[in-house]
Design a protein around this motif. Structure first.
Motif, short mmCIF file in Angstrom:
data_model
loop_
_atom_site.label_atom_id
_atom_site.label_comp_id
_atom_site.label_asym_id
_atom_site.label_seq_id
_atom_site.Cartn_x
_atom_site.Cartn_y
_atom_site.Cartn_z
N LEU A 113 17.35 57.22 -38.79
CA LEU A 113 16.97 55.94 -38.20
C LEU A 113 15.82 55.29 -38.97
CD1 LEU A 113 17.20 56.81 -34.39
CD2 LEU A 113 18.89 55.64 -35.83
N SER A 114 14.87 56.11 -39.44
CA SER A 114 13.75 55.57 -40.21
C SER A 114 14.23 54.92 -41.49
CB SER A 114 12.75 56.69 -40.53
OG SER A 114 11.73 56.22 -41.37
N GLY A 115 15.14 55.60 -42.20
CA GLY A 115 15.68 55.04 -43.43
C GLY A 115 16.57 53.83 -43.19
N GLY A 116 17.13 53.74 -41.97
CA GLY A 116 18.04 52.64 -41.67
C GLY A 116 17.40 51.46 -40.97
N TYR A 128 15.67 48.97 -52.26
CA TYR A 128 15.03 49.82 -53.27
C TYR A 128 14.11 50.83 -52.60
CZ TYR A 128 11.51 51.24 -56.67
OH TYR A 128 10.65 51.97 -57.43
N PHE A 129 13.30 50.38 -51.65
CA PHE A 129 12.34 51.28 -51.02
C PHE A 129 13.02 52.36 -50.18
CE2 PHE A 129 9.22 47.65 -51.55
CZ PHE A 129 8.43 48.32 -52.48
N ILE A 130 14.07 51.99 -49.41
CA ILE A 130 14.73 53.02 -48.59
C ILE A 130 15.51 53.99 -49.47
CG2 ILE A 130 14.86 51.63 -46.50
CD1 ILE A 130 17.81 51.19 -47.06
N SER A 131 16.02 53.51 -50.61
CA SER A 131 16.80 54.36 -51.52
C SER A 131 15.92 55.35 -52.27
CB SER A 131 17.57 53.51 -52.53
OG SER A 131 18.44 52.62 -51.87
N THR A 132 14.62 55.09 -52.34
CA THR A 132 13.70 55.99 -53.03
C THR A 132 12.76 56.68 -52.04
OG1 THR A 132 12.22 54.10 -53.45
CG2 THR A 132 13.75 54.70 -55.20
N GLU A 133 13.21 56.80 -50.78
CA GLU A 133 12.49 57.51 -49.73
C GLU A 133 11.08 56.97 -49.50
OE1 GLU A 133 14.24 61.86 -49.15
OE2 GLU A 133 13.25 61.69 -51.10
N LYS A 134 10.98 55.64 -49.51
CA LYS A 134 9.73 54.95 -49.16
C LYS A 134 10.03 53.96 -48.04
CE LYS A 134 8.01 55.14 -53.94
NZ LYS A 134 9.26 55.52 -54.60
N PRO A 135 10.35 54.44 -46.85
CA PRO A 135 10.80 53.53 -45.80
C PRO A 135 9.73 52.58 -45.28
CG PRO A 135 10.53 55.75 -44.92
CD PRO A 135 10.34 55.85 -46.41
N LEU A 136 8.45 52.97 -45.35
CA LEU A 136 7.41 52.15 -44.74
C LEU A 136 7.32 50.73 -45.33
CD1 LEU A 136 5.20 51.90 -42.63
CD2 LEU A 136 3.58 52.88 -44.28
N PRO A 137 7.24 50.56 -46.68
CA PRO A 137 7.22 49.19 -47.21
C PRO A 137 8.45 48.39 -46.82
CG PRO A 137 6.65 50.77 -48.93
CD PRO A 137 7.13 51.55 -47.76
N ILE A 148 8.44 44.85 -44.73
CA ILE A 148 9.12 43.65 -45.23
C ILE A 148 10.05 43.10 -44.14
CG2 ILE A 148 10.88 42.82 -46.85
CD1 ILE A 148 9.60 44.69 -48.94
N SER A 149 10.82 43.99 -43.54
CA SER A 149 11.79 43.56 -42.53
C SER A 149 11.11 43.01 -41.28
CB SER A 149 12.71 44.73 -42.17
OG SER A 149 13.42 45.17 -43.31
N LEU A 150 10.01 43.64 -40.87
CA LEU A 150 9.27 43.15 -39.69
C LEU A 150 8.63 41.80 -39.96
CD1 LEU A 150 7.59 46.45 -38.48
CD2 LEU A 150 9.23 45.08 -37.18
N LEU A 151 8.10 41.61 -41.17
CA LEU A 151 7.53 40.32 -41.53
C LEU A 151 8.58 39.22 -41.48
CD1 LEU A 151 5.26 41.33 -44.58
CD2 LEU A 151 4.47 40.58 -42.33
N PHE A 154 6.26 37.38 -51.49
CA PHE A 154 4.96 37.66 -52.12
C PHE A 154 4.48 39.05 -51.70
CE2 PHE A 154 0.30 37.59 -51.87
CZ PHE A 154 -0.01 37.32 -53.20
N ALA A 155 4.60 39.38 -50.41
CA ALA A 155 4.18 40.70 -49.92
C ALA A 155 5.03 41.80 -50.54
CB ALA A 155 4.28 40.74 -48.39
#
Length: 436
Positions: A231-234, A372-381, A385-388, A423-424
């Protein structure tokens, strides 16, 4: 793997996924065209009011499918087959759990949801019918998304595309049959849409029992750790879809007060075109996801950089083509869905198309960054982005600009939001590259 082979794989995965996602988005185009032709402005308004829930269902399917598919691909690239199968098994459990929740909501709370979505007495009945049947078909929508994502990550993008196109074509044919010869109205529209993923699943089913299938059920209970990772990655693809729903709900609420049902119908035209545009960028992002995950899993950073670079060039080219078509063909595009030749609807929608879709390259950039971020196991950024995009920037932007500039402010809120988020996202990306 040398760059020329990566570029070949990039072209294959991206082209097939863009074709498949574009065909998939025809679900809504077909519904909107046939409903507007048969039921006019009220039918178009009912569709637009109910559609945020479809975005929620579709987003949930993508959350489980893409989150699970990413983890599956990374485990497979490292030779961890049992862990990969545990991910698939847990993804199936999550699909069943969310499907049950949507069915329960459709059976007992559809009327309450329709009122919350803003339907008045004129369109309440049509909106309620559409929403209830849609939620009862949630298991098919969720399962289709799950299988599409796992099969794509199992190196079969062509099968995924074939299933999506078959489902979409069947939806168009069934839409016509149910709405016109059988005269089923709004019920026929959503019934055709609900059957489309069932047909898509039938196309995929032989692969599930074949020898080439790389994912299977494993002995596993629903693990909190596995479910959390899936769920975190998705979350980013979920929020990308949810953003569409939030935009629709928020804009419907604002537009109803400014321009009434005619304004909402005009936004309905923009919405269906937006779904096709976002589907194209989603196809690009879903095409690069298995490639980035696979190369990230084997620590091939050069290939990861090359894939991202190809994606950036592709989204710029796609954006130029898309906006040119929208800008110069706005009047024709709107008239296709304006069967009553409503002059107010035409004026609102033509202006809206040109302003709203100024966001084109920025939409693509933000979706690619998230993938890119979820594919490289960096879900937080990716989650930020999605929340913004969907909440933090968009909601105050829409409220402020609509209060100051009425309908023009409504149309401009979306591109300005995407600009700030881009930009973010760029800052997140450059920061991640500087880290060892």
């Amino acid at each position: 793997m040398r760059k020329k082979y990566i570029f070949k794989d990039f072209l294959k995965y991206v082209s097939l996924n863009i074709l498949g996602q574009t065909a998939y988005s025809c679900y809504t185009l077909a519904d909107t065209f046939f409903v507007s032709a048969k039921l006019g402005t009220n039918g178009l308004t009912a569709l637009n009011l109910a559609f945020p829930i479809f975005c929620l269902i579709n987003g949930t399917g993508l959350m489980i499918g893409m989150g699970g598919g990413t983890k599956y691909s990374i485990h497979k690239s490292r030779g961890e087959d049992h862990k990969a199968n545990q991910v698939f098994t847990n993804a199936v459990y999550l699909t069943a759990l969310f499907a049950a929740m949507f069915i329960f909501g459709g059976l007992f709370f559809s009327g309450m949801i329709v009122k919350l979505l803003g339907a008045d007495e004129t369109v309440f009945s049509m909106t309620n019918t559409y929403l209830r049947v849609m939620m009862l078909f949630a298991p098919a929508f969720l399962t289709n998304n799950l299988l599409q994502c796992f099969i794509r990550n199992d190196r079969r993008p062509s099968l995924s595309m074939t299933a999506m196109i078959t489902g979409s074509l069947s939806n168009i044919v069934l839409d016509y049959i149910f709405i016109f010869p059988l005269n089923m109205g709004i019920s026929g529209a959503i019934f055709a849409t609900g059957l489309a993923p069932v047909i898509s699943i039938m196309v995929l089913s032989p692969y599930l029992t074949g020898r080439k299938n790389g994912f299977h059920f494993a002995k596993s209970v629903l693990s909190g750790k596995n479910a959390g990772e899936i769920l975190s990655g998705g979350v980013p693809p979920f929020l990308t879809e949810a953003t569409s729903g939030v935009v629709m709900f928020l804009f419907n609420f604002i537009i109803l007060r400014i321009a009434g049902n005619t304004g909402v119908a005009a936004f309905g035209v923009i919405t269906v075109i937006s779904l096709v545009v976002i589907a194209i960028y989603t196809g690009l992002s879903q095409g690069i996801q298995p490639l980035i995950s696979r190369n990230y899993g084997t620590q091939n950073t050069e290939n990861v950089k090359a894939i991202l670079k190809y994606a950036m060039y592709t989204l710029l080219l796609l954006s130029a083509v898309i906006y040119s078509i929208i800008c110069f063909g706005a009047d024709t595009l709107v008239s296709v869905f304006n069967s009553e030749a409503n002059k107010a609807l035409q004026a609102y929608a033509v202006t809206g198309l040109k302003l709203y879709f100024a966001a084109c390259p920025l939409i693509g950039l933000n979706i690619v960054y998230s993938t890119y971020f979820i594919s490289t196991e960096k879900p937080l950024p990716a989650q930020v982005i999605s929340l913004l995009r969907g909440f933090i920037v968009l909601i105050p932007m829409a409220l402020l600009l609509s209060a100051a500039f009425k309908m023009t402010g409504v149309w401009c809120a979306y591109p300005l939001t995407e600009c700030i988020v881009a930009f973010a996202g760029t800052r997140f990306y450059t920061s991640s590259r500087r880290k060892p």
